[in-house]
Design an enzyme around this catalytic site. Structure first.
Site, mmCIF file in Angstrom:
data_model
loop_
_atom_site.group_PDB
_atom_site.id
_atom_site.type_symbol
_atom_site.label_atom_id
_atom_site.label_comp_id
_atom_site.label_asym_id
_atom_site.label_seq_id
_atom_site.Cartn_x
_atom_site.Cartn_y
_atom_site.Cartn_z
ATOM 1 N N ARG A 1 53.265 36.383 43.863
ATOM 2 C CA ARG A 1 54.757 37.148 43.282
ATOM 3 C C ARG A 1 54.433 38.771 43.545
ATOM 4 O O ARG A 1 55.103 39.424 44.245
ATOM 5 C CB ARG A 1 55.008 36.689 41.702
ATOM 6 C CG ARG A 1 55.670 38.257 41.286
ATOM 7 C CD ARG A 1 56.118 37.998 39.339
ATOM 8 N NE ARG A 1 53.785 38.116 39.114
ATOM 9 C CZ ARG A 1 54.370 39.430 38.710
ATOM 10 N NH1 ARG A 1 54.197 40.991 38.588
ATOM 11 N NH2 ARG A 1 52.876 38.949 37.863
ATOM 12 N N ARG A 2 53.405 39.075 43.193
ATOM 13 C CA ARG A 2 52.345 40.339 43.574
ATOM 14 C C ARG A 2 52.639 40.485 44.485
ATOM 15 O O ARG A 2 52.607 42.394 45.510
ATOM 16 C CB ARG A 2 51.489 40.585 42.733
ATOM 17 C CG ARG A 2 51.516 40.706 40.827
ATOM 18 C CD ARG A 2 49.715 40.806 40.438
ATOM 19 N NE ARG A 2 49.769 40.862 39.490
ATOM 20 C CZ ARG A 2 48.896 41.019 38.247
ATOM 21 N NH1 ARG A 2 47.869 39.832 38.473
ATOM 22 N NH2 ARG A 2 49.335 40.259 36.987
ATOM 23 N N ARG B 1 36.744 40.301 38.921
ATOM 24 C CA ARG B 1 37.620 40.859 40.277
ATOM 25 C C ARG B 1 37.471 42.484 40.231
ATOM 26 O O ARG B 1 37.570 43.113 40.434
ATOM 27 C CB ARG B 1 39.114 40.700 39.551
ATOM 28 C CG ARG B 1 39.893 39.547 39.626
ATOM 29 C CD ARG B 1 41.273 40.022 39.308
ATOM 30 N NE ARG B 1 41.486 38.481 38.987
ATOM 31 C CZ ARG B 1 42.596 37.713 38.866
ATOM 32 N NH1 ARG B 1 43.639 38.688 39.447
ATOM 33 N NH2 ARG B 1 43.067 37.010 38.078
ATOM 34 N N ARG C 1 39.802 36.396 43.081
ATOM 35 C CA ARG C 1 39.396 35.709 42.442
ATOM 36 C C ARG C 1 39.097 36.122 41.102
ATOM 37 O O ARG C 1 37.975 36.365 40.969
ATOM 38 C CB ARG C 1 39.735 33.714 42.414
ATOM 39 C CG ARG C 1 40.549 33.467 43.512
ATOM 40 C CD ARG C 1 42.019 33.512 41.752
ATOM 41 N NE ARG C 1 41.469 32.487 41.877
ATOM 42 C CZ ARG C 1 41.114 31.108 41.391
ATOM 43 N NH1 ARG C 1 40.986 30.640 42.554
ATOM 44 N NH2 ARG C 1 40.549 30.903 40.008
ATOM 45 N N CYS D 1 57.540 24.106 42.945
ATOM 46 C CA CYS D 1 56.839 24.849 44.319
ATOM 47 C C CYS D 1 55.726 26.342 43.690
ATOM 48 O O CYS D 1 57.225 26.991 42.841
ATOM 49 C CB CYS D 1 58.157 25.245 44.948
ATOM 50 S SG CYS D 1 57.652 25.793 46.250
ATOM 51 N N LYS E 1 52.066 31.913 30.963
ATOM 52 C CA LYS E 1 52.225 32.070 32.107
ATOM 53 C C LYS E 1 50.861 31.519 32.810
ATOM 54 O O LYS E 1 52.180 31.419 34.224
ATOM 55 C CB LYS E 1 51.917 33.846 33.323
ATOM 56 C CG LYS E 1 50.320 34.369 33.264
ATOM 57 C CD LYS E 1 50.643 35.562 33.332
ATOM 58 C CE LYS E 1 49.425 36.141 33.584
ATOM 59 N NZ LYS E 1 48.840 35.679 35.108
ATOM 60 N N ASP E 2 49.771 31.473 32.532
ATOM 61 C CA ASP E 2 49.414 30.009 33.333
ATOM 62 C C ASP E 2 49.940 28.503 32.579
ATOM 63 O O ASP E 2 48.812 27.679 33.922
ATOM 64 C CB ASP E 2 47.487 29.748 32.257
ATOM 65 C CG ASP E 2 46.941 31.017 32.948
ATOM 66 O OD1 ASP E 2 47.629 31.844 34.679
ATOM 67 O OD2 ASP E 2 46.287 31.790 32.673
#
Length: 302
Positions: free
Chosen positions: A126-127, A150, A144, A234, A79-80
């Protein structure tokens, strides 16, 4: 043949993922060597990801190492990885997806709060958007760093909870209370470890392709094609998740406005055929149903 040099970020989770790739290769009787690389994304923990203004913030340094022949392959959380890869770099293998879900982790003082009362820490557009879709008055803080960082910030910060990927918690074998979040649609290719290679190393690439999980590849390519068709470079609040159920694929996806008020979703079951680009097909449905205007709005706001 000499050892296959496996490039990875140097966080605990990334090293675990590299060791998992090494284990698969060693099971096929190949020698491996893990080469940790410090990424620019890990060096800047103060700015939220979306304000850095570039895609591939966590993969760029591994790309450079791959192109400079410092490593033979690079291991990523898929996903990165940007949907547009640098010249001469290709995705060559995907390990079987384990945990695609997002989860909520609370601090003890917020144990009894309702979801709509929680102040959340997340830098993910998104979250935030999917949460606002359900709880429009929610407040957020940026956060971050790796999982451990975190969780420490959660204990020390002025917020109640954070949202993390279940894959990271499970892979690190962390004993921690969490809640599943069915209201979320995962990020495209969340929970998948991927391997990138150099196009000039066909022999090594063929060896690594032996550990590829075909069903995972089918699903994540649908998700990433959906993302790339919508995105156009984007960063936007986009969720997409495909899974194979019996002889069909279930695909759920959505594009949301930053405030969560406008979401365009698709939920489809279909029989997979390799010559059809389903991700692009469903993204075009979203674009034709207001997604084009919504993407323009998001780009103007970021």
């Amino acid at each position: 043949m000499k050892s296959i040099r496996i490039g990875t970020r140097n966080s605990a989770l990334a090293l675990w993922q590299a060791r998992e790739v090494a284990r698969h290769l060693q099971n096929n009787n190949y020698l491996t060597e893990i080469v940790p690389i410090v990424s620019s994304g890990d060096k800047n923990l103060n700015q939220p990801l979306y304000s850095l203004g570039i895609t591939g913030v966590f993969t760029r340094d591994l790309d450079i190492a791959l192109l400079n022949d410092e490593i033979d392959i690079a291991v990523h959380s898929l996903k990165d990885v940007p949907t547009q890869l640098p010249q001469n770099i290709e995705m060559i293998a995907y390990l079987e997806r384990d945990y695609p879900q997002d989860i909520l982790i609370r601090k003890e003082s917020a144990r009894n709060k309702e979801f709509h009362e929680l102040k959340l820490a997340t830098s993910s557009l998104r979250r935030r958007a999917f949460w606002l879709r359900n709880y429009p008055t929610a407040e957020f803080s940026d956060i971050r760093g790796n999982i451990q960082t975190r969780l420490q910030k959660l204990e020390e910060g002025d917020f109640d909870a954070t949202i993390l990927s279940l894959a990271g918690i499970k892979r690190m074998k962390m004993e921690i209370d969490y809640e599943m979040l069915p209201l979320m649609i995962s990020a495209p290719s969340q929970g998948v470890i991927s391997v990138a290679g150099h196009t000039d190393k066909p022999e090594i690439n063929e060896i690594v392709r032996q550990i590829n999980h075909q069903q995972t590849q089918i699903c994540v390519e649908i998700e990433r094609n959906f993302l790339s068709t919508l995105e156009g470079g984007c960063t936007a609040p986009i969720g997409a998740f495909a899974e194979i159920i019996d002889d069909q694929i279930r695909f759920k996806a959505a594009l949301c406005s930053l405030d969560g008020k406008n979401c365009i979703a698709v939920d489809e079951n279909f029989v997979y055929t390799p010559n059809e680009n389903f991700g692009e097909k469903f993204a075009k449905v979203v674009l034709e149903n207001g997604g084009k205007e919504l993407m323009a709005e998001i780009k103007s706001q970021i």
